[in-house]
Enzyme design. Structure first.
Site, short mmCIF file in Angstrom:
data_model
loop_
_atom_site.label_atom_id
_atom_site.label_comp_id
_atom_site.label_asym_id
_atom_site.label_seq_id
_atom_site.Cartn_x
_atom_site.Cartn_y
_atom_site.Cartn_z
CD GLU A 121 32.11 6.51 9.03
OE1 GLU A 121 30.99 6.23 8.62
OE2 GLU A 121 32.70 7.58 8.75
CD GLU A 176 48.89 7.47 8.04
OE1 GLU A 176 49.07 6.29 7.74
OE2 GLU A 176 47.90 7.86 8.65
N GLY A 225 50.75 9.32 17.99
CA GLY A 225 50.07 8.31 17.16
C GLY A 225 49.18 8.90 16.08
CE LYS A 255 44.90 7.30 6.22
NZ LYS A 255 44.75 7.60 7.63
CE LYS A 310 42.52 10.71 6.47
NZ LYS A 310 43.21 11.42 7.54
N GLY A 317 44.41 9.00 15.81
CA GLY A 317 44.70 8.40 17.11
C GLY A 317 44.06 7.03 17.23
CB ILE A 353 34.27 12.49 12.13
CG1 ILE A 353 35.11 13.39 13.03
CG2 ILE A 353 33.04 13.22 11.63
CD1 ILE A 353 35.63 14.63 12.33
CB VAL A 360 37.28 9.73 5.53
CG1 VAL A 360 37.22 11.25 5.39
CG2 VAL A 360 37.62 9.09 4.20
P1 NDP Z 1 50.81 1.14 12.73
O1 NDP Z 1 52.03 1.36 11.90
O2 NDP Z 1 50.80 1.64 14.12
O3 NDP Z 1 50.47 -0.43 12.79
C1 NDP Z 1 50.57 -1.25 11.66
C2 NDP Z 1 50.40 -2.69 12.11
O4 NDP Z 1 50.34 -3.52 10.96
C3 NDP Z 1 51.53 -3.23 12.99
O5 NDP Z 1 51.01 -4.05 13.99
C4 NDP Z 1 52.38 -4.04 12.03
O6 NDP Z 1 53.00 -5.17 12.63
C5 NDP Z 1 51.33 -4.54 11.06
N1 NDP Z 1 51.89 -4.76 9.73
C6 NDP Z 1 52.42 -3.82 8.91
N2 NDP Z 1 52.86 -4.41 7.79
C7 NDP Z 1 52.59 -5.74 7.91
C8 NDP Z 1 52.83 -6.85 7.09
N3 NDP Z 1 53.44 -6.74 5.91
N4 NDP Z 1 52.41 -8.06 7.54
C9 NDP Z 1 51.81 -8.19 8.75
N5 NDP Z 1 51.58 -7.15 9.58
C10 NDP Z 1 51.97 -5.94 9.16
O7 NDP Z 1 49.60 1.77 11.87
P2 NDP Z 1 48.29 2.48 12.42
O8 NDP Z 1 47.62 1.61 13.40
O9 NDP Z 1 48.58 3.88 12.77
O10 NDP Z 1 47.42 2.58 11.08
C11 NDP Z 1 46.79 1.44 10.54
C12 NDP Z 1 45.88 1.87 9.40
O11 NDP Z 1 44.88 2.75 9.91
C13 NDP Z 1 46.55 2.63 8.25
O12 NDP Z 1 45.92 2.30 7.04
C14 NDP Z 1 46.28 4.07 8.60
O13 NDP Z 1 46.29 4.93 7.47
C15 NDP Z 1 44.90 3.96 9.17
N6 NDP Z 1 44.52 5.04 10.07
C16 NDP Z 1 45.33 5.37 11.11
C17 NDP Z 1 44.97 6.37 11.97
C18 NDP Z 1 45.83 6.80 13.10
O14 NDP Z 1 45.50 7.79 13.76
N7 NDP Z 1 46.93 6.12 13.39
C19 NDP Z 1 43.70 7.08 11.80
C20 NDP Z 1 42.89 6.62 10.68
C21 NDP Z 1 43.31 5.63 9.85
P3 NDP Z 1 54.15 -4.99 13.75
O15 NDP Z 1 53.41 -4.50 14.97
O16 NDP Z 1 54.70 -6.35 13.95
O17 NDP Z 1 55.10 -4.01 13.21
N1 HSE Z 2 47.75 10.40 9.80
C1 HSE Z 2 46.36 10.61 9.73
C2 HSE Z 2 46.03 11.98 10.25
C3 HSE Z 2 45.64 9.58 10.55
O1 HSE Z 2 46.91 12.61 10.82
O2 HSE Z 2 44.92 12.45 10.06
C4 HSE Z 2 44.16 9.66 10.38
O3 HSE Z 2 43.76 9.28 9.12
#
Ligand code: NDP
Ligand code: HSE
Length: 433
Positions: free
Chosen positions: A133, A194, A191, A109, A209, A306, A140, A136
């Protein structure tokens, strides 16, 4: 088609294997046969780009697919799923993937709110889908309902809780009396938050969002910079307790509205009455109300953050994008035909509850009331209680009728300079009553 019949393949590249990415891998691996039957082709995971391939990962993640060479990966895929987060290198990789003709799915986002238009243009130029999807409200379904299901209606308002972390934090403070820092740490461990929780607690994540929702709902580009944003870092345990006492809970709300003059998007913590449905949205759950001219009010509720819930939304996009690739169809792109003016938040109507510590002496109430009158702000209720902890002072709680945000803010500013005011303890907007 039966589960075993799908013979063609679509190459799927995953960018990121963290909280969300790991769950995307799990679903792709565990449900590969069902997914193939639903799509009509196998979704073949061809690579997973991460920062460090040596980081220990869950056993479901195939070690042989991990790579640190994301650039090459995105050029050799039919569908690229970006769940790495941040602006760069996510933006360059998405543009590269679209340029190479891949469909892109992203949960990012922050990137969409900042650079959405450029990404939509790149997707349009390539004739492929850009789906988001998961960006945001986690699990949902809210993007598709606004973009597709309500495409024949006129959305006038989108209001909701769209950040799981802050909802979790405020809920823990309300229900269990947890301190702010402790609740944030819990949210990170689960989890929800951010990597840098500043984006959550300062309201930036919710603002991103809100920008996405307002743009979609009102067919107008609303950028992150257009969203007025206040987070929850100033909300104290005392505010939470006072809210409880007055029959409210504090929730971080995203509000997107369309009026005759234009559109406005705001994020702010607000007092919500106990009987309002948003007051009962606990933990990291999100809830979004959408009001449309013909549909009337609609409510969407579910897990807003999550790994698994967010991966569910990613997978929904993945299946429909894969089907589109097979049939040559394309989902709706950006719609900005309305191009409405984006209004300053100061011009919107709101209600405030202002909690003050004042000297307990004659004329105080009159002095305060005069400032409200000068700004044309009408007072609804005033309650006063002597402070046990501070002799000679009283707590005064003033709740206003609807007034212009700018006039209310000016009222608070002027009051803060009155000699009789010891301290403005909190200023919160009131919604839903
Ligand atoms: P994480 O920090 O848990 O995971 C990020 C991943 O991306 C890691 O595997 C990391 O690698 C990899 N990564 C980061 N930077 C680089 C880079 N420069 N080159 C290659 N790989 C990279 O993030 P989330 O899974 O929590 O979130 C991912 C996305 O989803 C974000 O945009 C977030 O806003 C969105 N999101 C997250 C939600 C949540 O509840 N967590 C909910 C809704 C959206 P490595 O493992 O090696 O560090
Ligand atoms: N950090 C975000 C939240 C993840 O707490 O809602 C979902 O976008």
């Amino acid at each position: 088609m039966s589960i075993t019949q799908a013979s063609s393949k679509l190459r799927v590249a995953l960018l990121g294997c963290g909280v969300v990415g790991t769950q995307v891998v799990r679903i792709l691996v565990e449900h590969s046969d069902e997914l193939a039957a639903r799509v009509g082709a196998r979704l073949e995971l061809v690579g997973i780009a991460v920062r460090d391939t040596q980081t220990p990962r869950e056993s479901v993640v195939p070690q042989n697919l991990l790579t640190e060479d994301a650039e090459t990966l995105v050029e050799n895929a039919d569908i690229v799923v970006e769940v790495m987060g941040g602006i760069e290198p996510a933006r360059s990789l998405i543009v590269r993937a679209l340029g190479a003709g891949a469909t892109v799915i992203t949960a990012n986002k922050a990137l969409l709110a900042q650079d959405g238009p450029a990404l939509y243009e790149a997707a349009d130029a390539a004739g492929v889908d850009l789906s988001f999807e998961a960006a945001v409200a986690g699990a949902i379904p809210i993007i598709r309902p606004i973009r597709d299901s309500l495409a024949g209606d006129k959305v006038t308002r989108v209001l909701g809780i769209v950040n799981g972390t802050t909802n979790y934090v405020l809920d823990q403070m309300t229900k269990h009396g947890l301190g702010f820092d402790e609740a944030v740490k819990d949210a990170q461990a689960l989890g929800y938050a951010e990597a840098d929780p500043t984006a959550d607690v300062e309201g930036h994540d919710a603002a991103a969002k809100a920008a996405i929702l307002a743009s979609l709902a009102f067919h107008t580009r609303v950028a992150l910079k257009d969203v007025s944003c206040e987070g929850i870092t100033h909300v104290t345990a005392d505010d939470v307790a006072w809210a409880q006492r007055s029959g409210h809970v504090i929730k971080l709300l995203a509000m997107c509205e369309q009026s005759d003059d234009g559109v406005v998007a705001r994020v702010y913590p607000a007092l919500v009455p106990h009987e309002h449905p948003l007051a009962n949205v606990g933990d990291a759950f999100n809830a979004v109300f959408v009001e449309a001219e013909n549909a009337g009010p609609l409510m969407f509720y579910g897990q807003g953050a999550g790994g698994a819930p967010t991966a569910s939304a990613v997978m929904g996009d993945l299946v429909s994008a894969a089907r589109n690739r097979l049939t040559g169809a394309k989902s709706a792109g950006e719609s900005t035909y309305a191009d409405l003016p984006v209004l300053d938040a100061g011009q919107t109507d709101t209600r405030y509850q202002i909690r003050l510590s004042v000297a307990d002496k004659p004329g105080v109430l009159a002095a305060i009331a005069e400032v409200f009158a000068e700004q044309g702000v009408s007072i609804e209720t005033v309650t006063q209680a002597l402070r046990d902890d501070h002799e000679g002072y009283a707590s005064l709680v003033v709740t206003t009728h609807q007034g212009k945000e700018a006039a209310l803010a000016q009222t608070v500013e002027t009051i803060s300079r009155l000699d009789v005011i010891e301290e403005i303890m909190s200023v919160l907007r009131v919604e839903g009553s």
